[in-house]
Design a protein around this motif. Structure first.
Motif, PDB file in Angstrom:
ATOM      1  N   LEU A   1       0.877  -1.172   0.000  1.00  0.00           N
ATOM      2  CA  LEU A   1       0.000   0.000   0.000  1.00  0.00           C
ATOM      3  C   LEU A   1       0.912   1.219   0.000  1.00  0.00           C
ATOM      4  O   LEU A   1       1.814   1.319   0.819  1.00  0.00           O
ATOM      5  CB  LEU A   1      -0.882   0.016   1.260  1.00  0.00           C
ATOM      6  CG  LEU A   1      -1.788   1.233   1.390  1.00  0.00           C
ATOM      7  CD1 LEU A   1      -3.127   0.953   0.726  1.00  0.00           C
ATOM      8  CD2 LEU A   1      -2.021   1.595   2.831  1.00  0.00           C
ATOM      9  N   VAL A   2       0.664   2.091  -0.967  1.00  0.00           N
ATOM     10  CA  VAL A   2       1.477   3.304  -1.027  1.00  0.00           C
ATOM     11  C   VAL A   2       0.527   4.480  -1.105  1.00  0.00           C
ATOM     12  O   VAL A   2      -0.248   4.599  -2.047  1.00  0.00           O
ATOM     13  CB  VAL A   2       2.400   3.292  -2.268  1.00  0.00           C
ATOM     14  CG1 VAL A   2       3.147   4.606  -2.378  1.00  0.00           C
ATOM     15  CG2 VAL A   2       3.373   2.139  -2.189  1.00  0.00           C
ATOM     16  N   ARG A   3       0.546   5.308  -0.073  1.00  0.00           N
ATOM     17  CA  ARG A   3      -0.406   6.425  -0.049  1.00  0.00           C
ATOM     18  C   ARG A   3       0.361   7.688   0.326  1.00  0.00           C
ATOM     19  O   ARG A   3       0.812   7.823   1.459  1.00  0.00           O
ATOM     20  CB  ARG A   3      -1.486   6.074   0.984  1.00  0.00           C
ATOM     21  CG  ARG A   3      -2.431   7.163   1.361  1.00  0.00           C
ATOM     22  CD  ARG A   3      -3.561   7.308   0.380  1.00  0.00           C
ATOM     23  NE  ARG A   3      -3.209   8.315  -0.611  1.00  0.00           N
ATOM     24  CZ  ARG A   3      -4.055   8.804  -1.502  1.00  0.00           C
ATOM     25  NH1 ARG A   3      -5.278   8.338  -1.571  1.00  0.00           N
ATOM     26  NH2 ARG A   3      -3.662   9.733  -2.336  1.00  0.00           N
TER      27      ARG A   3
ATOM     28  N   TYR B   1       0.330  11.848   0.628  1.00  0.00           N
ATOM     29  CA  TYR B   1      -0.599  12.968   0.726  1.00  0.00           C
ATOM     30  C   TYR B   1       0.012  14.246   0.163  1.00  0.00           C
ATOM     31  O   TYR B   1      -0.389  15.342   0.480  1.00  0.00           O
ATOM     32  CB  TYR B   1      -1.044  13.146   2.176  1.00  0.00           C
ATOM     33  CG  TYR B   1      -1.892  11.983   2.615  1.00  0.00           C
ATOM     34  CD1 TYR B   1      -3.186  11.835   2.134  1.00  0.00           C
ATOM     35  CD2 TYR B   1      -1.377  10.997   3.444  1.00  0.00           C
ATOM     36  CE1 TYR B   1      -3.960  10.740   2.501  1.00  0.00           C
ATOM     37  CE2 TYR B   1      -2.136   9.901   3.812  1.00  0.00           C
ATOM     38  CZ  TYR B   1      -3.438   9.782   3.331  1.00  0.00           C
ATOM     39  OH  TYR B   1      -4.189   8.697   3.679  1.00  0.00           O
TER      40      TYR B   1
END
Lengths: 193, 1177
Positions: free
Chosen positions: A16-18, A20
């Motif tokens: 998971l790569v998030r 902002y």
């Protein structure tokens, strides 16, 4: 503010790569790689804070991570966040995953990256903590899943194929990781990676 | 495997969902990239379909690929299509993809405005929620402006789920569109009291973020937050609020006072560590901002420290880390409360977690005092021994030094101890901080006068010890300490017990492997030591029977009268290897020193006392200069520092043309430092302001302790009982042989002092006996521990009427730069006949020595012209100039101006030579060995060591072979290539067939048959020189190597490949390196009997003896050792260190040469070559 949330496994494969804040894809990959190398060097029994320095954001930013069986959950946050608070938040996030996937394991994250994102969206929004109450998060997720089911879902029966895979000859070497009062069973997936 | 079965269905297009894609990627480990590009092609087809379901599926897969690092921005439009789907399932996928890949630079983003607005007002809360979440990631100024009103309405939505998202996203909107803040703020403030805790928390969150950016504007909300803090039970909200207060208190001290009580209550009551920690942090911030005043502070501080101690003692590493972090903040204002927990901090040094150890080290820095310094350093040294990993060890080392040296060594009471610590640190393996230790050694030795004798003894031991010379030490830079050691031994040589021994240690052959700047210091200080030896001897000599009762003479009693001669001999023997050094600094200093010693030796032989003159070279006391000393220099009368020195450049051209009469010589020198000073003050002020700001900002995590200022006003610690060290505990710890005895000594000393104090004796006999106190303007310590030695000067507080620093006559000023200072004088005293070109240097020197003063005018015309080759002095070729450039003497080698650096250098050199010769003429007898001074008229025919190698229509090759002592068994072949054709020659490549004995050094990676490219092209008529290095196995016999020069000749008609074969001859002479030798060393060599001899005699020589010698010197690279009448001894050395000695005698028309050489084969080869040369005479 939370700058990035990364989940990768013991081999550095992103799950998971998030971010902002916008980074081009290759920079994102580089950050994941470097973070992985930083975190990998650290024993499980040493502190979970890392001053990330030049990696992302500069000296105001810290890496706060937790290691669960095969997965690392890394949050990159600035000084407005409480270190211990973020550690709790990671815990909340993982527990929520566990509830939503019923005994979450790495495979769930691999095959349902979209769902993991949807859960995360209920916890953190645009880099700010949205909700920390697990029951509230789970309730919202269930409501949205019901809505999706009523619409017939994205494709016919994605869950079936996965459950088939899950029941094949996976080596069942469960590891019990004690997260608070919860036990997550995570099979050893090394041969899959 | 079952996965394989599934794979059958994978290949069906349009059916592949995210899970299939993931599975497919996992099944194609070997060709993942290929598989994915195939999938992307499929996805592109899917995106062309009409069905939104198919498109959504494709976009979902793209989101996954984005995570793997693939750019998916090309599908931006399709993502928007999916976002606009009516089904929640698709919409959610679309917004997710958008939030992952959209950013301000995405151009299609403006197409989304209406869609998002529609979604925001959708009746389904989840449609709205998804739109808000997505928007929070990719909001642009345009979107923020257009949608601000819609979002503001949503803040009052009936569903808390929407309200909290709307509140949270407002922060992003404010960032992108600041104008929205004012109208939205009242509503945002309302939300702080929203019935839903989620919404409330979101509002707190947003306001905290805003306040972090600009705390002042949010002070007015403090009462509201205060109410929330006392009423809320949500730890998240509490943490945020408490952090916010931490940012607000520096602006409003009264707020801090009000906060203390509820915060202390929270600290007492809460069980959540995160909340406890933030409370402690904010209390600390409050206490820092309050600075002083409240009497009940200490209670709060005590509470904080006590709670932090609990954190640090916790088994949870995270709590331990944060505890130490917060502790270091307290340390800055309340060091005493932290010092009580020294044990705990020292314990943390044992922690397995490196970040915790580093934090603990930071804390230690602020915790030391005079009382505990030795103990703490002792413990740190133990950790150094235990530490694994150089990084941490280096960190420890720097910390030890920082701890000891902080505040002008204010905590060091015994400098003997400190020097021993520094010496111990040099034993650390693999540390990178040699220079740091060296700087400390220098600093202490210079500033603490009383310590010099001790320091010199220790440094001499260091110089003697072998490990620092080991190659590992050189690589790591620990050898830097030798720089300090050599300098200290030399500078304070009067304290040295056995200067000869140190001198010998400094001149060991292995020294030449050290870095150049260290060698330079070695050479320079060898001279100082020699001076010291000489001085002692001369002091002792006048009346050896009743020696003066001073200490020096005592030491001298052991010295044999010949000590100085021995020392001189040693210098003369060993310095030549430094003269050969590749490092210019070393070379220059060695030449200077060599000449000086020779001269001194000569004078001494005549019984002239020279010690006084030599020591005058190094006379003068070193005085450290306070940083602000410049301020004390009175401004000269009539000097206006604010006036322009040069008029500022004006626009009018007329002014520019004015003569430069306003240029005054002296002013710039005075004015510049002043301007600098003003700048410095300004900078310092800003720095201070910044530090203040950081100190008060609780969010400033990085602790940069600069605590000594604070400590100085801390009340005394007299009341702290000094605990006697229990001597049953072994004080001697293995691995700490030297330094730790001082801990014990120090204890005893303090006991003694206390005893004296008790007896009300106010004498200061101890100190008077131990060292000077003068100049020590340290703040009087309130501890009753008097230092054993004092640091000599250093603070800004110099007496107002201090004599102006920098008087021109004081030669020693810059303590930091001893070497520049010293190098000047010897230079003046000695002819500056030294050579920049290391290979040719010695030869030039020798030939210069054996030749007449040259005909200056001819040369000066050549030198006066900018290019060397316009006119070649054809008439009397000075043998002293054999090699300004041999290439130039070649009839055709100088048609075009060469612009090569080497030649420029040589021009400079010949210029210098000329000057020195002139100077010599003025000064009377020259300073050389003086063997061959008589002027002989006969000109020497031009000589060139460049021999023709091969020639064809295109190119002529001439070459010269030179050995080098520096490079081991290597010779350098200088190849001059001259283009004789009208073609441009390029891609020149030199191929040489290596023999067993000689190998061409090729670039790394090249095989033994590859050629080496020549690094230039040759336009028509141009010549240029390339150098190639060959490594030689055996130098005993001459040999030839076959080779080929291949190149492309190109002109207007086309280009052809050409080749030129050649045979490269290495004579034995080319393995010799001109090495100066001195008659006594030469005699010793002959006496040693290691050399075998042989003789050659050549008749019919008409040349003068001088020219014969010059020829031998030039072609065979010998140097004249001594010449008496028609007899001369000569010396040379092979690159592998074989000594070769010649005795050349001239009789009527014949010259006989006795050759002695360490190796018979070499001897034979050399004889043949000598005979050939002589026959040509």
């Amino acid at each position: 503010m939370i700058l990035a949330i990364l989940v990768f496994n013991n081999h550095g494969k992103p799950r998971l790569v998030r971010f902002y804040q916008h980074f081009p894809e290759e920079i994102q990959q580089q950050i994941v790689r470097e973070t992985f190398h930083l975190v990998l060097k650290r024993d499980d029994n040493i502190c979970n804070f890392l001053e990330s320095g030049s990696l992302i954001g500069g000296s105001d930013y810290k890496l706060i991570y937790r290691h669960y069986a095969t997965l690392y959950f890394v949050f990159c946050v600035d000084s407005s966040e409480s270190e211990l608070g973020i550690l709790d938040l990671i815990q909340v996030f993982v527990e929520t995953l566990d509830k939503c996937f019923e005994n979450v394991c790495e495979l769930d994250l691999i095959f349902h990256m979209d769902k993991v994102h949807f859960i995360l969206q209920e916890v953190v929004m645009g880099g700010m903590v949205l909700e920390t109450n697990m029951n509230e998060i789970v309730a919202q997720m269930e409501a949205q899943n019901r809505l999706e089911k009523s619409e017939g879902g994205l494709s016919a029966a994605p869950a079936r194929a996965v459950s088939a895979v899950k029941n094949i000859n996976l080596p069942e070497i469960p590891r019990n990781i004690n997260i608070g009062d919860l036990n997550i069973k995570v099979p050893n997936l090394s041969q899959f990676v | 495997m079952a996965l394989k079965m599934v794979k059958g269905s994978i290949d069906r297009m349009f059916d592949k969902n995210l899970q299939d894609l993931v599975r497919g990627i996992r099944n194609h480990k070997e060709d993942e990239a290929k598989y994915i590009s195939q999938c992307i092609d499929e996805i592109k087809q899917e995106l062309r379909q009409d069905s939104l379901a198919v498109k959504a599926n494709a976009v979902c897969k793209l989101t996954y690929l984005q995570m793997l690092g693939y750019d998916i921005s090309w599908a931006a439009f399709n993502i928007i299509e999916v976002m606009s789907a009516s089904k929640f399932t698709f919409k959610r996928v679309g917004y997710l993809a958008a939030s992952q890949c959209f950013h301000e630079g995405t151009d299609v983003i403006m197409l989304t405005t209406n869609q998002i607005r529609k979604d925001l007002s959708s009746p389904s809360q989840y449609d709205t929620g998804v739109a808000l979440t997505g928007l929070s990631c990719f909001v642009t100024p345009d979107l923020a402006r257009d949608l601000a009103n819609d979002i503001m309405t949503l803040m009052s939505h009936t569903k808390p789920y929407i309200r909290k998202k709307a509140v949270l996203i407002m922060y992003k909107v404010f960032l992108k569109y600041p104008e929205s803040l004012r109208p939205a703020f009242p509503r945002l403030k309302e939300k702080l009291e929203d019935p839903d805790p989620g919404v409330q928390s979101a509002a707190v969150n947003v306001i905290c973020e805003l306040a972090r950016r600009n705390p002042k504007n949010y002070l007015s909300l403090a009462p509201l937050f205060f109410k929330l803090m006392t009423s809320s039970t949500n730890n998240w909200v509490l943490i945020k609020i408490i952090k916010l207060f931490g940012a607000l208190t520096p602006l409003e001290p009264r707020l801090g006072k009000k906060l203390i009580e509820p915060l202390t209550n929270l600290i007492h009551s809460t069980s959540a560590m995160s909340l406890l920690y933030e409370c402690v942090n904010t209390v600390i911030a409050v206490l820092i901002s309050l600075s002083s005043g409240m009497p009940n502070h200490s209670a709060s501080i005590q509470l904080c420290v006590q709670k932090l101690r609990i954190l640090i003692e916790d088994s949870d590493q995270n709590l331990k880390y944060l505890g130490l972090l917060a502790m270091s903040k307290i340390l800055r204002t309340h060091p005493k409360s932290v010092q009580a927990h020294k044990d705990l901090v020292l314990q943390c040094l044992d922690d397995k977690d490196e970040s915790i150890r580093l934090r603990a080290l930071d804390l230690l820095y602020g915790m030391v005092s005079k009382k505990n310094l030795m103990e703490i350093v002792k413990q740190l040294l133990q950790h150094v021994d235990k530490a694994e990993g150089t990084a941490y060890r280096d960190e420890l080392l720097t910390k030890i030094i920082a701890i000891c040296s902080q505040g002008n060594y204010q905590h060091v009471t015994n400098f003997q101890w400190y020097i021993s610590i520094l010496v111990e640190l040099t034993r650390l393996e693999g540390t990178r901080h040699g220079h740091l230790i060296a700087a400390q050694m220098l600093d202490v030795a210079i500033r603490v006068k009383a310590i010099r004798a001790f320091a010199v003894a220790q440094m001499a031991a260091l110089l003697d010890s072998a490990p620092l010379l080991a190659s590992g030490a050189r690589r790591n830079g620990i050898c830097e300490v030798l720089y300090a050691a050599a300098w200290i031994c030399g500078e304070f040589s009067e304290h040295l017990q056995e200067p000869q021994q140190t001198l010998a240690a400094m001149l060991r052959p292995r020294v030449s492997a050290l870095p150049g700047h260290i060698q330079a210091v070695y050479v320079q200080n060898a001279l100082k030591l020699y001076t010291a030896v000489l001085q002692r001897q001369e002091q002792a000599a006048p009346d050896p029977q009743d020696a003066p009762p001073d200490a020096d003479a005592d030491a001298d009693a052991a010295d044999a009268p010949g000590a100085a001669q021995e020392a001189a001999q040693l210098l003369l023997e060993r310095l030549p290897q430094f003269v050969q050094s590749a490092d210019l600094e070393v070379q220059e200093r060695a030449s200077c020193v060599l000449q000086l010693v020779r001269q001194a030796q000569k004078l001494q032989a005549r019984g002239v006392p020279v010690a006084a003159e030599l020591s005058a070279l190094f006379a003068g006391e070193l005085n450290p200069v306070a940083p602000k000393a410049q301020k004390k220099v009175p401004v000269p009368e009539g000097l206006d520092l604010d006036a322009w020195i040069n008029e500022p450049p004006s626009d009018s051209e007329a002014e520019d043309e004015r003569p430069r009469a306003m240029f005054q010589e002296d002013e710039p020198r005075h004015a510049r430092p002043k301007a600098q000073e003003a700048d410095d003050e300004e900078l310092a002020r800003r720095r201070e302001a910044r530090r203040q700001e950081q100190a008060n900002n609780p969010f400033y995590i990085k602790s940069c302790p600069s605590p000594q200022k604070l400590y100085q006003d801390a009340p005394g610690v007299d009341h702290i009982p000094v605990v006697c060290i229990d001597l049953s505990v072994p004080l001697r710890v293995p691995g700490l042989p030297a330094s730790e005895q001082y801990v014990k000594l120090e204890e005893e000393r303090r006991h003694r002092q206390r005893a004296e104090k008790g007896g009300r004796k106010h004498r200061k006999k101890d100190k008077a006996g131990r060292g000077g106190r003068r100049g020590g303007s340290l703040p009087d310590s309130d501890e009753d521990i008097a230092p054993a030695q004092r640091v000599d000067i250093v603070t800004e507080e110099m007496p107002e009427r201090h004599r102006p620093v920098a008087p021109p006559k004081s030669p020693k000023k810059e303590a930091a730069a001893p070497k520049e200072r010293k190098s000047k004088k010897p230079k003046k005293e000695k002819g500056r006949g030294r050579d920049r070109d290391r290979d040719r240097k010695a030869q030039a020197l020798d030939l210069w020595l054996c030749s007449t003063p040259p005909a200056e005018p001819a040369e000066s015309t050549a030198l006066g012209t900018p290019s060397l080759d316009t006119e070649v002095p054809t008439a009397p070729q000075q043998p002293s100039e054999p090699c300004p450039d041999e290439g130039d003497r070649e009839p055709e080698a100088h048609k075009k101006p060469h612009k090569r650096k080497k030649q420029r250098q040589e021009k400079e050199r010949s210029g210098r030579d000329k000057k020195s010769r002139k100077k010599r003429a003025e000064d009377g007898p020259p300073l050389g060995t003086g063997a061959l001074e008589e002027a002989e008229e006969e000109p020497l025919p031009p000589m060139s060591s460049y021999a023709l190698l091969a020639e064809n229509d295109f190119v002529r090759m001439t070459y010269e072979v030179r050995g080098s002592l520096q490079g081991g068994s290597q010779v350098t072949v200088s190849l001059v290539l001259e283009n004789l054709s009208s073609h441009v020659l390029k891609s020149l490549e030199l191929g040489v067939l290596d023999s067993l004995n000689a190998r061409l050094a090729r670039p790394p990676g090249a095989s033994a048959h590859d050629g080496v490219p020549v690094p230039f092209q040759l336009p028509p008529g141009v010549s240029n020189e390339a150098q190639f290095v060959f490594s030689i196995q055996s130098v005993l016999t001459a040999q030839k190597l076959k080779g080929t020069l291949s190149f492309i000749a190109k002109n207007d008609e086309g280009s052809t490949h050409e080749k030129l074969d050649f045979k490269l001859a290495f004579t034995c002479s080319s393995y010799l390196v001109t090495t100066p030798c001195y008659s006594d060393a030469f005699a010793k060599l002959l006496e040693s009997g290691d050399l075998t001899g042989s003789c050659v005699k050549v008749d019919g020589i008409t040349m003068t003896f001088r020219n014969v010698l010059a020829k031998i010197c030039f072609h065979h690279r010998f140097s004249v050792v001594e010449r008496v009448g028609s007899c001369a001894s000569m010396y040379s050395r092979s690159i592998q260190g074989h000594h070769v000695c010649l005795l050349v005698k001239q009789a009527e028309q014949s010259v006989s040469v006795d050759v002695k050489c360490a190796d018979a084969t070499l001897l034979g080869s050399l004889l043949d070559e000598l005979r050939a040369t002589l026959s040509a005479c």
